[in-house]
Enzyme design. Structure first.
Site, PDB file in Angstrom:
ATOM      1  N   CYS A   5      21.103 -17.430 -20.722  1.00 15.77           N
ATOM      2  CA  CYS A   5      20.703 -17.566 -19.195  1.00 15.77           C
ATOM      3  C   CYS A   5      19.850 -16.598 -18.798  1.00 15.77           C
ATOM      4  O   CYS A   5      19.178 -16.744 -17.788  1.00 15.77           O
ATOM      5  CB  CYS A   5      21.924 -17.809 -18.353  1.00 15.77           C
TER       6      CYS A   5
ATOM      7  N   GLN B   5      31.733 -21.116 -22.821  1.00 14.57           N
ATOM      8  CA  GLN B   5      31.396 -20.663 -21.367  1.00 14.57           C
ATOM      9  C   GLN B   5      32.335 -21.144 -20.532  1.00 14.57           C
ATOM     10  O   GLN B   5      32.583 -20.566 -19.574  1.00 14.57           O
ATOM     11  CB  GLN B   5      29.810 -20.782 -21.158  1.00 14.57           C
TER      12      GLN B   5
ATOM     13  N   ARG C  52      24.656 -32.611   0.452  1.00 13.59           N
ATOM     14  CA  ARG C  52      24.758 -32.409   1.728  1.00 13.59           C
ATOM     15  C   ARG C  52      26.140 -33.087   2.122  1.00 13.59           C
ATOM     16  O   ARG C  52      26.588 -32.682   3.255  1.00 13.59           O
ATOM     17  CB  ARG C  52      23.764 -32.677   2.587  1.00 13.59           C
TER      18      ARG C  52
ATOM     19  N   SER D  20      27.517 -24.502 -12.455  1.00 11.65           N
ATOM     20  CA  SER D  20      26.297 -24.695 -11.886  1.00 11.65           C
ATOM     21  C   SER D  20      25.876 -26.010 -12.786  1.00 11.65           C
ATOM     22  O   SER D  20      26.264 -26.690 -13.503  1.00 11.65           O
ATOM     23  CB  SER D  20      25.350 -23.545 -12.717  1.00 11.65           C
TER      24      SER D  20
ATOM     25  N   HIS E 246      20.632 -24.889 -12.471  1.00 10.54           N
ATOM     26  CA  HIS E 246      20.454 -23.811 -13.349  1.00 10.54           C
ATOM     27  C   HIS E 246      20.014 -24.330 -14.746  1.00 10.54           C
ATOM     28  O   HIS E 246      20.361 -24.540 -15.478  1.00 10.54           O
ATOM     29  CB  HIS E 246      21.847 -23.401 -13.651  1.00 10.54           C
TER      30      HIS E 246
ATOM     31  N   CYS F 270      25.070 -13.345 -15.487  1.00 14.43           N
ATOM     32  CA  CYS F 270      25.669 -13.519 -16.878  1.00 14.43           C
ATOM     33  C   CYS F 270      24.981 -14.264 -17.994  1.00 14.43           C
ATOM     34  O   CYS F 270      24.249 -15.224 -17.541  1.00 14.43           O
ATOM     35  CB  CYS F 270      27.172 -13.993 -16.548  1.00 14.43           C
TER      36      CYS F 270
ATOM     37  N   GLY G 275      25.236 -16.207 -22.136  1.00 18.42           N
ATOM     38  CA  GLY G 275      26.073 -16.667 -23.386  1.00 18.42           C
ATOM     39  C   GLY G 275      25.977 -15.453 -24.174  1.00 18.42           C
ATOM     40  O   GLY G 275      25.021 -14.949 -24.666  1.00 18.42           O
TER      41      GLY G 275
END
Length: 385
Positions: free
Chosen positions: A89, A158, A214, A240, A341, A371, A373
């Site tokens: 990431c 993860q 929203r 994410s 993401h 963070c 992997g």
């Protein structure tokens, strides 16, 4: 001594999986972000010595060196090379660090760094194709046998790691849901007041991030079931979003910027990377923050804004709990839970967002940490010029 500086930063809007950007090849997304950043820097392609891009799923349309192919797609001279980085990431944040190191070492004068990921066209995990074998190997499995499920196809997971982080740092379901809601609310408000307009380079008329919900509410979030453990607390709503997008920064030294007659946006004050427990995996931002504060001699209260990637709500919440940072300074325009993401692009996307926010708000210093992997994290401190 020369300093590494950012001349400009730009990104595409972020699209949902199967959404508005799903029809665009990753190489073309990357080229679009690169051209936008370079145009905003005031330089032309002939000034660029190298391109370094992050990309996680380097298979299929994202194989064979995305960075080099993006140079060609951007219409830049054939003489400009490219290299593609995988630090999971944090790939594009690492690309920025590599670019800064290159210009400081005198190996290049101008480097375009960033990243791309089309998770619609190259789904997460595509690089682990049928018959490709296991990436960890028997020695790694044996080393961590006491901590993992020996029968699991992917023992270092993860989502499971997010559950472990939540448990270790005492992060409850209600706090995670509230954090996720706040991410959407902040992102919606930022979009409404045009806070992202300066950083986004519209693609095919699309100029806003697609993933912001929203209409979500704490009640809707509370009604979602855990997705990684039946008795867990991490849901799709506190994770994410799977996304498509690209981002790029133009990096040089302050001395070369003066020679070119261009004004930098910010300096890269420091960058570092750390490794952490690969099973717990996602709490690396905590030691990465400690390391970069030691490296810079700064205290947290000397930093005006923090961007901690929202891989899962538990991660920035654990980071807050351990560092004692001011929550009001954290992800002021929302984060990956609301915006998305796109793995290989997220580090550069965070930088673009933070730098533009710093300029708009007149802030001096920003800390970005993510963070990754495998149990790693990158941290970068930027100072506005």
């Amino acid at each position: 001594m020369p300093e590494a500086v950012v001349l400009a930063a730009a990104r595409t809007p972020l699209g949902r999986r199967g959404g508005v950007l799903a029809g665009i090849h990753a190489v073309d997304l990357a080229a679009h972000a690169m051209n936008a950043a370079l145009a905003r820097s005031g330089l032309g392609p002939d000034a660029v010595d190298d391109v370094v891009l992050g990309c996680v799923s380097q298979v299929g349309e994202q194989s064979w060196n995305v960075a080099r192919n993006a140079v060609l797609a951007a219409g830049w001279p054939d003489a400009i090379p490219g290299a593609t980085v995988d630090r999971q990431c944090g790939s594009s944040q690492q690309a920025v660090a590599f670019a800064a190191a290159a210009v400081l070492a005198g190996h290049a004068d101008v480097v375009v760094a960033g990243g791309v990921e089309s998770m619609s066209r190259v789904p997460m995990g595509s690089s682990l194709g049928a018959g490709a074998g296991e990436p960890y190997g028997p020695v790694v499995r044996e080393r961590y046998a006491a901590q993992i499920d020996a029968d699991a196809a992917m023992p270092f997971n993860q989502g499971v790691a997010a559950e472990k982080v939540a448990a270790r740092y005492g992060i409850g379901r209600e706090a995670m849901d509230a954090f996720a809601l706040a991410s959407h609310e902040k992102a919606a408000a930022a979009t409404g007041r045009g806070a992202f307009a300066a950083e986004i380079a519209a693609v095919g008329g699309v100029a806003v991030d697609e993933g912001i919900r929203r209409d979500t509410s704490i009640e809707r979030l509370a009604g979602l079931k855990p997705v990684f453990q039946a008795d867990g607390s991490v849901t799709a709503g506190t994770s994410s979003q799977i996304s498509d997008g690209a981002a790029a920064l133009v990096i040089t030294t302050d001395e070369h910027a003066r020679r070119l007659g261009v004004r930098p946006l910010a300096r890269i004050a420091a960058a570092c990377a750390v490794g952490s427990d690969p099973v717990l995996m996602l709490d690396g931002p905590i030691p990465a923050t400690a390391k970069i504060l030691r490296r810079t001699g700064l205290d947290l209260d000397e930093i005006d804004v923090f961007e901690v990637n929202e891989a899962f709500s538990a991660i920035p919440l654990a980071w807050l709990a351990e560092t004692g940072a001011d929550e009001e300074r954290l992800n002021p325009n929302g984060g990956a839970i609301a915006l998305g993401h796109p793995l290989g692009a997220s580090g550069a996307r965070l930088a673009a967002t933070m730098l533009h926010h710093m300029r708009a708000a007149g802030l001096r210093r920003g800390l970005q940490v993510m963070c990754e992997g495998g149990g790693m994290a990158n941290a970068t401190v930027f100072e506005l010029l």
